[in-house]
Scaffold this motif. Structure first.
Motif, PDB file in Angstrom:
ATOM      1  N   PRO A 125     -13.254 -78.561  19.391  1.00 33.32           N
ATOM      2  CA  PRO A 125     -13.989 -78.330  20.639  1.00 33.32           C
ATOM      3  C   PRO A 125     -13.140 -78.541  21.877  1.00 33.32           C
ATOM      4  N   GLU A 126     -12.302 -79.564  21.872  1.00 33.09           N
ATOM      5  CA  GLU A 126     -11.497 -79.874  23.046  1.00 33.09           C
ATOM      6  C   GLU A 126     -10.489 -78.764  23.338  1.00 33.09           C
ATOM      7  N   ALA A 127      -9.785 -78.297  22.318  1.00 36.32           N
ATOM      8  CA  ALA A 127      -8.783 -77.250  22.508  1.00 36.32           C
ATOM      9  C   ALA A 127      -9.432 -75.921  22.877  1.00 36.32           C
ATOM     10  N   LEU A 128     -10.548 -75.603  22.244  1.00 39.60           N
ATOM     11  CA  LEU A 128     -11.243 -74.354  22.542  1.00 39.60           C
ATOM     12  C   LEU A 128     -11.770 -74.343  23.977  1.00 39.60           C
ATOM     13  N   LEU A 129     -12.353 -75.459  24.406  1.00 40.91           N
ATOM     14  CA  LEU A 129     -12.878 -75.536  25.768  1.00 40.91           C
ATOM     15  C   LEU A 129     -11.766 -75.398  26.805  1.00 40.91           C
ATOM     16  N   ALA A 130     -10.642 -76.061  26.550  1.00 31.95           N
ATOM     17  CA  ALA A 130      -9.520 -75.953  27.492  1.00 31.95           C
ATOM     18  C   ALA A 130      -9.044 -74.510  27.593  1.00 31.95           C
ATOM     19  N   ALA A 131      -8.982 -73.808  26.462  1.00 34.59           N
ATOM     20  CA  ALA A 131      -8.542 -72.407  26.472  1.00 34.59           C
ATOM     21  C   ALA A 131      -9.560 -71.507  27.161  1.00 34.59           C
ATOM     22  N   LEU A 132     -10.842 -71.743  26.926  1.00 35.55           N
ATOM     23  CA  LEU A 132     -11.868 -70.965  27.611  1.00 35.55           C
ATOM     24  C   LEU A 132     -11.764 -71.133  29.121  1.00 35.55           C
ATOM     25  N   LYS A 133     -11.611 -72.355  29.564  1.00 31.74           N
ATOM     26  CA  LYS A 133     -11.543 -72.612  31.007  1.00 31.74           C
ATOM     27  C   LYS A 133     -10.290 -72.002  31.635  1.00 31.74           C
ATOM     28  N   SER A 134      -9.211 -71.948  30.867  1.00 30.06           N
ATOM     29  CA  SER A 134      -7.970 -71.369  31.401  1.00 30.06           C
ATOM     30  C   SER A 134      -7.924 -69.855  31.248  1.00 30.06           C
ATOM     31  N   GLY A 135      -8.905 -69.267  30.560  1.00 27.57           N
ATOM     32  CA  GLY A 135      -8.946 -67.820  30.381  1.00 27.57           C
ATOM     33  C   GLY A 135      -8.069 -67.294  29.269  1.00 27.57           C
TER      34      GLY A 135
END
Length: 308
Positions: free
Chosen positions: A213-223
């Motif tokens: 979840p942490e890595a996926l969320l960071a990638a989503l927020k960064s586009g």
């Protein structure tokens, strides 16, 4: 030459908008997660309707995680009203389990509610990836859309809205906001309730080091992701003159920009396509769509050209 994706990272397939019996879906959370995993998804956000009618649920999907499948806590937030008198629908993925309810006892506006922009800002502050949900389905005006300052993306394809009312689109809203200078990305989702063929039709492919979840969320927020109904976007390169799109085999590659700016290339089994950028000299942003022989699409996030 710049590129959109770090191809050293794996890409993970996930759905960011789904419902269960905790709100108005027809399957238990465990069965929703089982079906997405069985269909080859790497992750899922179960986003039930966060209103008093359903006791403000944030589904506990932690028991359904394993080495091959993860979940991100989230909800579809409601407050309002919008200009047409309807409640806002705001997708919030990555909420804490104890996210505080607002005052939304049911799907009708009442006195004392937060505004849509206020609840979106509160979700972002709590750590969520926030998207403006199904603007065409909602009857959202541009004044409504402009008012959301705290959002990462617009839901530009909603498979449930496509199947249920033929109002799947958010691209018009997104493109106008982009041309006003709003830095927003886009997402494709299911909005699955499993009451009709509203599932496994739109998803995101997220480039992240791990399926957590942490890595996926960071990638989503960064586009660092793209959206798809099937085709793969493998890389996008650009400089001041040309954009090159590497993809799975498609029939059309279309680059869009401000106003009427668009260029399409058509052919057979296109996998590496160059498009000149001269048509976009007056456009601060561009984005890419690809379409395969079956009519399935994939979409890039916008590219801001002042970074060339």
């Amino acid at each position: 030459m710049q590129k959109m994706f770090d191809t050293a990272l794996p890409f993970w397939r996930g759905n960011l908008h789904t419902h269960s019996t905790l709100s108005d879906g027809c399957l238990e959370p465990a069965e929703v997660c089982r079906r997405y995993k069985a269909e080859g998804y790497d992750f899922l956000a179960l986003t039930d309707h966060f209103i008093g009618l359903f006791n403000y649920p944030i589904a506990d999907t932690l028991p359904f995680r394993d080495d091959d499948f993860t979940t991100i806590l989230g909800a579809e937030l409601h407050s309002g009203p919008m200009e047409n008198g309807e409640l806002w629908h705001i997708l919030a993925v990555g909420l804490p389990a104890d996210f505080a309810p607002g005052h939304a006892p049911h799907f009708n506006p009442v006195e004392g509610m937060e505004s849509g922009p206020e609840i979106a800002a509160r979700a972002v502050e709590a750590g969520a990836f926030v998207a403006i949900a199904h603007p065409q389905w909602s009857g959202m005006t541009m004044n409504d859309a402009r008012s959301i300052e705290a959002a990462h993306a617009v839901e530009t394809y909603n498979h449930g809205c496509a199947m249920g009312c033929d109002r799947a689109d958010g691209f018009h809203t997104l493109d106008l906001l982009l041309s006003e200078g709003k830095r927003l990305n886009l997402i494709a989702t299911d909005d699955a309730h499993f009451t009709e063929p509203d599932h496994f039709g739109g998803w995101v492919m997220v480039g992240a080091e791990t399926n957590t979840p942490e890595a996926l969320l960071a990638a989503l927020k960064s586009g660092h992701y793209y959206s798809s109904q099937g085709p793969e976007l493998r890389q996008i390169f650009w400089d001041g003159k040309t954009i090159t799109v590497e993809s799975s085999a498609v029939s059309s590659v279309i680059v869009q920009g401000h106003g009427i700016a668009a260029v399409a290339k058509h052919g057979n089994s296109l996998t590496k396509t160059e498009v000149p950028l001269s048509r976009f000299n007056g456009s601060p942003w561009i984005r890419v769509s690809v379409i395969d022989a079956a009519g399935k699409r994939a979409w890039s996030n916008p590219i801001w050209r002042e970074t060339d």
